[in-house]
Design an enzyme around this catalytic site. Structure first.
Site, PDB file in Angstrom:
ATOM      1  N   PRO A   9       0.793  -1.227   0.000  1.00 30.18           N
ATOM      2  CG  PRO A   9      -0.656  -1.439   1.829  1.00 30.18           C
ATOM      3  CD  PRO A   9       0.480  -2.083   1.136  1.00 30.18           C
ATOM      4  CG  ASN A  10      -0.508   4.320   1.032  1.00 35.72           C
ATOM      5  OD1 ASN A  10      -1.428   4.793   0.373  1.00 35.72           O
ATOM      6  ND2 ASN A  10      -0.687   3.817   2.247  1.00 35.72           N
ATOM      7  NE  ARG A  17       2.914   6.799   2.880  1.00 35.89           N
ATOM      8  CZ  ARG A  17       3.334   5.640   3.308  1.00 35.89           C
ATOM      9  NH1 ARG A  17       3.895   4.782   2.487  1.00 35.89           N
ATOM     10  NH2 ARG A  17       3.174   5.315   4.570  1.00 35.89           N
ATOM     11  CE1 TYR A  22       8.146   5.136   3.219  1.00 36.95           C
ATOM     12  CE2 TYR A  22       6.713   7.024   3.564  1.00 36.95           C
ATOM     13  CZ  TYR A  22       7.104   5.752   3.895  1.00 36.95           C
ATOM     14  OH  TYR A  22       6.446   5.085   4.897  1.00 36.95           O
ATOM     15  CG  ASN A  73       8.138  -1.854   0.896  1.00 30.93           C
ATOM     16  OD1 ASN A  73       7.475  -1.991   1.926  1.00 30.93           O
ATOM     17  ND2 ASN A  73       8.757  -0.722   0.595  1.00 30.93           N
ATOM     18  CB  ALA A  76       0.698  -0.202   6.237  1.00 34.79           C
ATOM     19  CG  ASP A  86      -0.209 -17.803   7.525  1.00 35.65           C
ATOM     20  OD1 ASP A  86       0.775 -17.984   8.279  1.00 35.65           O
ATOM     21  OD2 ASP A  86      -1.385 -17.760   7.937  1.00 35.65           O
ATOM     22  CD  GLU A  97       9.640  -7.287   5.802  1.00 30.98           C
ATOM     23  OE1 GLU A  97       8.836  -8.232   5.880  1.00 30.98           O
ATOM     24  OE2 GLU A  97       9.953  -6.576   6.772  1.00 30.98           O
ATOM     25  CG  HIS A  99      10.592  -2.076   5.169  1.00 37.94           C
ATOM     26  ND1 HIS A  99       9.238  -1.987   4.924  1.00 37.94           N
ATOM     27  CD2 HIS A  99      10.816  -3.278   5.727  1.00 37.94           C
ATOM     28  CE1 HIS A  99       8.674  -3.110   5.345  1.00 37.94           C
ATOM     29  NE2 HIS A  99       9.606  -3.908   5.820  1.00 37.94           N
ATOM     30  NE  ARG A 106       8.575   6.130   9.077  1.00 35.74           N
ATOM     31  CZ  ARG A 106       7.701   5.791   8.136  1.00 35.74           C
ATOM     32  NH1 ARG A 106       7.979   4.830   7.283  1.00 35.74           N
ATOM     33  NH2 ARG A 106       6.550   6.426   8.037  1.00 35.74           N
TER      34      ARG A 106
END
Length: 149
Positions: A9-10, A17, A22, A73, A76, A86, A97, A99, A106
């Site tokens: 998301p986003n 944003r 970012y 990524n 949220a 899962d 992963e 970010h 944060r």
């Protein structure tokens, strides 16, 4: 080698944003960078972005038998999606992963990743470079696996 890049998301609003967190570079610039690096490494990179948890789960499941690695990524969803965890655990494909920001610097709720334990590694806080590093790591892991035995 085929890699699937999944953004949650986003992430499609990069450059719009919270540029203080970012950066000012856009989502299309991120995708171009990763695909350019993929070409340099002779790796096909397919990119997927969704704001919907179920669509991300579907993308992970659909990766089975088609991809050699996943860069994800979860955004949220990192902090609470047992469904994504899962799905990553369900398939025998290494995932890393990523970010863009350092989530540990944060808000406290961002300090924990429920999805990272389903991944072979995690890269954070290095901006777009983290995606390139994840791609390079998956290529290296694939080469090591193929050179055994």
């Amino acid at each position: 080698m085929n890699i699937l890049l999944i953004n949650g998301p986003n992430i499609n609003f990069l450059g719009i944003r919270e540029p203080g967190i970012y950066g000012a570079r856009s989502y299309s610039e991120l995708i171009a960078l990763v695909q350019e690096e993929g070409k340099r490494l002779k790796v096909a990179v397919d990119c997927f972005q969704s704001n919907c948890e179920g669509e991300i789960v579907d993308a992970i499941q659909n990766a089975y038998g088609r991809y050699d690695g996943i860069i994800i990524n979860p955004a949220a969803y990192t902090h609470y999606s047992i469904a994504i965890y899962d799905a990553l655990k369900a398939i025998p494909i290494p995932a890393i992963e990523v970010h863009i920001s350092n989530t540990h610097a944060r808000e406290e709720f961002r300090h924990r990743s429920v999805t990272a334990p389903a991944c072979v590694g995690q890269i954070m806080g290095l901006g777009f470079k983290g995606y390139v590093m994840a791609l390079m790591a998956l290529v290296d892991m694939n080469c090591e696996t193929n050179n055994k035995g």
